[in-house]
Design an enzyme around this catalytic site. Sequence first.
Site, mmCIF file in Angstrom:
data_model
loop_
_atom_site.group_PDB
_atom_site.id
_atom_site.type_symbol
_atom_site.label_atom_id
_atom_site.label_comp_id
_atom_site.label_asym_id
_atom_site.label_seq_id
_atom_site.Cartn_x
_atom_site.Cartn_y
_atom_site.Cartn_z
ATOM 1 N N LYS A 11 0.700 -1.582 -0.032
ATOM 2 C CA LYS A 11 -0.141 -0.140 -0.225
ATOM 3 C C LYS A 11 1.101 0.775 -0.017
ATOM 4 O O LYS A 11 2.034 1.150 -0.370
ATOM 5 C CB LYS A 11 -0.861 -0.271 1.005
ATOM 6 C CG LYS A 11 -1.799 -1.008 0.868
ATOM 7 C CD LYS A 11 -2.854 -1.471 2.539
ATOM 8 C CE LYS A 11 -3.823 -2.080 2.688
ATOM 9 N NZ LYS A 11 -4.205 -1.999 3.740
ATOM 10 N N TYR A 51 -12.448 -2.197 -4.148
ATOM 11 C CA TYR A 51 -13.101 -2.342 -2.262
ATOM 12 C C TYR A 51 -14.546 -2.574 -2.215
ATOM 13 O O TYR A 51 -14.883 -2.100 -0.989
ATOM 14 C CB TYR A 51 -12.013 -1.204 -1.812
ATOM 15 C CG TYR A 51 -11.204 -1.931 -0.953
ATOM 16 C CD1 TYR A 51 -10.726 -2.625 -0.319
ATOM 17 C CD2 TYR A 51 -10.145 -0.655 -1.039
ATOM 18 C CE1 TYR A 51 -9.550 -3.001 0.599
ATOM 19 C CE2 TYR A 51 -9.035 -0.783 -0.216
ATOM 20 C CZ TYR A 51 -8.674 -2.322 0.088
ATOM 21 O OH TYR A 51 -7.399 -2.767 0.753
ATOM 22 N N ASN A 114 -1.695 -0.043 7.636
ATOM 23 C CA ASN A 114 -0.784 -1.347 7.849
ATOM 24 C C ASN A 114 -0.517 -2.374 6.628
ATOM 25 O O ASN A 114 -0.049 -2.924 5.885
ATOM 26 C CB ASN A 114 -2.561 -2.035 8.296
ATOM 27 C CG ASN A 114 -3.503 -2.453 7.680
ATOM 28 O OD1 ASN A 114 -3.438 -2.638 6.146
ATOM 29 N ND2 ASN A 114 -4.635 -3.141 7.632
ATOM 30 N N HIS A 117 -1.390 -5.366 1.156
ATOM 31 C CA HIS A 117 -3.149 -6.065 0.861
ATOM 32 C C HIS A 117 -2.544 -7.725 0.308
ATOM 33 O O HIS A 117 -2.025 -7.868 -0.186
ATOM 34 C CB HIS A 117 -4.112 -5.237 0.420
ATOM 35 C CG HIS A 117 -5.292 -5.581 -0.492
ATOM 36 N ND1 HIS A 117 -6.564 -5.739 0.338
ATOM 37 C CD2 HIS A 117 -4.885 -6.759 -2.116
ATOM 38 C CE1 HIS A 117 -7.272 -7.599 -0.500
ATOM 39 N NE2 HIS A 117 -5.924 -7.372 -1.925
ATOM 40 N N GLU A 128 -9.329 -10.227 -8.472
ATOM 41 C CA GLU A 128 -8.357 -8.833 -8.069
ATOM 42 C C GLU A 128 -7.547 -8.730 -8.777
ATOM 43 O O GLU A 128 -7.182 -7.647 -9.569
ATOM 44 C CB GLU A 128 -8.097 -9.225 -6.465
ATOM 45 C CG GLU A 128 -9.460 -9.151 -5.605
ATOM 46 C CD GLU A 128 -8.530 -8.502 -4.268
ATOM 47 O OE1 GLU A 128 -8.771 -8.100 -2.929
ATOM 48 O OE2 GLU A 128 -7.730 -9.173 -3.803
HETATM 49 P P1 RTP Z 1 -6.581 -5.392 3.172
HETATM 50 O O1 RTP Z 1 -8.621 -6.031 2.240
HETATM 51 O O2 RTP Z 1 -6.669 -4.092 2.787
HETATM 52 O O3 RTP Z 1 -5.520 -7.094 2.524
HETATM 53 O O4 RTP Z 1 -6.866 -5.819 4.318
HETATM 54 P P2 RTP Z 1 -7.948 -6.893 5.565
HETATM 55 O O5 RTP Z 1 -8.024 -7.840 4.016
HETATM 56 O O6 RTP Z 1 -7.171 -7.286 6.540
HETATM 57 O O7 RTP Z 1 -9.315 -6.065 5.807
HETATM 58 P P3 RTP Z 1 -10.425 -5.343 5.021
HETATM 59 O O8 RTP Z 1 -11.483 -6.106 6.419
HETATM 60 O O9 RTP Z 1 -10.571 -5.635 3.646
HETATM 61 O O10 RTP Z 1 -10.024 -3.814 5.552
HETATM 62 C C1 RTP Z 1 -9.464 -3.641 4.502
HETATM 63 C C2 RTP Z 1 -8.292 -2.317 4.410
HETATM 64 O O11 RTP Z 1 -9.470 -1.285 4.910
HETATM 65 C C3 RTP Z 1 -8.356 -0.655 6.435
HETATM 66 N N1 RTP Z 1 -10.022 -0.462 7.875
HETATM 67 N N2 RTP Z 1 -9.916 0.210 8.212
HETATM 68 N N3 RTP Z 1 -11.787 0.379 10.760
HETATM 69 C C4 RTP Z 1 -11.188 0.910 9.995
HETATM 70 O O12 RTP Z 1 -10.833 1.606 10.178
HETATM 71 C C5 RTP Z 1 -10.503 -0.044 9.144
HETATM 72 N N4 RTP Z 1 -11.598 -1.316 9.170
HETATM 73 C C6 RTP Z 1 -10.322 -1.060 8.292
HETATM 74 C C7 RTP Z 1 -7.779 -1.763 6.670
HETATM 75 O O13 RTP Z 1 -6.284 -0.888 6.035
HETATM 76 C C8 RTP Z 1 -8.044 -2.623 5.542
HETATM 77 O O14 RTP Z 1 -6.030 -2.796 5.291
#
Ligand code: RTP
Length: 150
Positions: A11, A51, A114, A117, A128
């Site tokens: 990212k 997303y 974080n 991705h 994707e």
């Molecule tokens: P990613 O898609 O980025 O690989 O992350 P992930 O599957 O671990 O998590 P996901 O639930 O798909 O969320 C995508 C990204 O959104 C941001 N996020 N912010 N509460 C919050 O502020 C929040 N929750 C999620 C994170 O950067 C997450 O990686």
Amino acid sequence: MSQERTFIAVKPDGVQRGLIGEIIKRFEQKGFKPCGMKFMQASEEHMKKHYEDLADKPFYPGLCKYMSSGPLCAMCWEGTGVVKTARKMMGETKPADSAPGSIRGDYCIEIGRNIIHGSDAVETANKEIALWFKPEELFSWTQGNHSWIF
Ligand code: RTP
């Protein structure tokens, strides 16, 4: 477990932190194979599509804006069980829940920054990869039987 491909992105915060090489190193040393890689800045529209499953979340607009705010490194990696293993290597969404030794456990603190991705399932990975790469930008190649590798 089958041979499969996953979509990984360093990212914008990972790029800014100088972590592209570290992340590539971990996937390479694990034994996975790169099959596509590009350094690019995604549009906000592209990130909204990427997303789209999170469209009802309050953080969705900020997430898409942030992800399109600077260059990122988009990658496709191949290998047995790569989708699930990549998620393990990444750690949890929340860096504070990520074990030391994982990418997020070692290199970041905030959920919104974080650094990496990774696709969460084989079906998502295929979707994707098709969104981020043209077929001619992906390569299947073999590592074995080369006289210059000892
Ligand atoms: P990613 O898609 O980025 O690989 O992350 P992930 O599957 O671990 O998590 P996901 O639930 O798909 O969320 C995508 C990204 O959104 C941001 N996020 N912010 N509460 C919050 O502020 C929040 N929750 C999620 C994170 O950067 C997450 O990686």
